[in-house]
Design a protein around this motif. Structure first.
Motif, short mmCIF file in Angstrom:
data_model
loop_
_atom_site.label_atom_id
_atom_site.label_comp_id
_atom_site.label_asym_id
_atom_site.label_seq_id
_atom_site.Cartn_x
_atom_site.Cartn_y
_atom_site.Cartn_z
N UNK A 37 0.82 -1.21 0.00
CA UNK A 37 0.00 0.00 0.00
C UNK A 37 0.86 1.26 0.00
N UNK A 38 2.02 1.20 0.65
CA UNK A 38 2.94 2.35 0.59
C UNK A 38 3.50 2.53 -0.83
N UNK A 39 3.54 1.47 -1.62
CA UNK A 39 4.08 1.52 -2.98
C UNK A 39 3.04 1.93 -4.02
N UNK A 40 1.76 1.87 -3.65
CA UNK A 40 0.70 2.11 -4.63
C UNK A 40 0.80 3.47 -5.29
N UNK A 41 1.05 4.51 -4.52
CA UNK A 41 1.12 5.86 -5.10
C UNK A 41 2.21 5.95 -6.17
N UNK A 42 3.35 5.32 -5.92
CA UNK A 42 4.44 5.32 -6.90
C UNK A 42 4.04 4.56 -8.15
N UNK A 43 3.41 3.41 -7.96
CA UNK A 43 2.94 2.63 -9.12
C UNK A 43 1.93 3.44 -9.93
N UNK A 44 1.05 4.17 -9.26
CA UNK A 44 0.06 4.97 -9.96
C UNK A 44 0.69 6.15 -10.71
N UNK A 45 1.75 6.72 -10.16
CA UNK A 45 2.45 7.80 -10.87
C UNK A 45 3.06 7.28 -12.17
#
Length: 138
Positions: A69-77
């Motif tokens: 979940x901490x990685x999701x924002x990076x994946x979405x970028x």
């Protein structure tokens, strides 16, 4: 292994899941991988079996969920704002399915991630074990 799980010192890799209509990455499945002291990957199924025998699967699943979940924002970028993530949860534990799902919901809520981008996958070994024990089929 228990120390690595307790401290969150585990490797999480992301496997792309492609939407067959658009041929774009729709989401990523978060997969835990284990390394030995030399940093080499070791057999994942063997490590999962050991974690199940030690009854530390809930802690492992929790750490993988937090990292994912901490990685999701990076994946979405990188892949677009609608990119999602799939988190595996094992029912092969002493916890009830209600407790596991409620704990997962609490983790998702505390992450601040939009729940519409998150899929929870119940792992196959637990499903087949429950079927052999006379569990419900869904």
């Amino acid at each position: 292994m228990t120390k690595k799980i307790a401290t969150g010192d585990i490797a999480v890799y992301f496997q792309a899941i492609v939407d067959t209509k658009t041929l774009k990455i729709a989401k990523f499945e978060a997969l835990c991988r284990f390394t030995n002291e030399a940093g080499e990957l070791v057999d994942t199924q063997e490590m999962i079996t050991i974690a199940e025998e030690l009854n530390i699967i809930p802690q492992l699943d929790k750490q993988v969920a937090f990292i994912s979940l901490r990685s999701l924002a990076t994946l979405q970028k990188i892949f677009g704002s609608e990119t999602g993530i799939t988190i595996n949860r094992s029912l092969n534990t002493s916890l009830s399915s209600d407790v596991i799902l409620n704990n997962t919901a609490a983790i998702i809520k505390s992450s601040g991630c939009n729940p519409k981008h998150i899929t929870i996958e119940l792992t196959e070994s637990a499903y087949f074990s429950s079927q052999e024990a006379g569990g419900k089929s869904y």
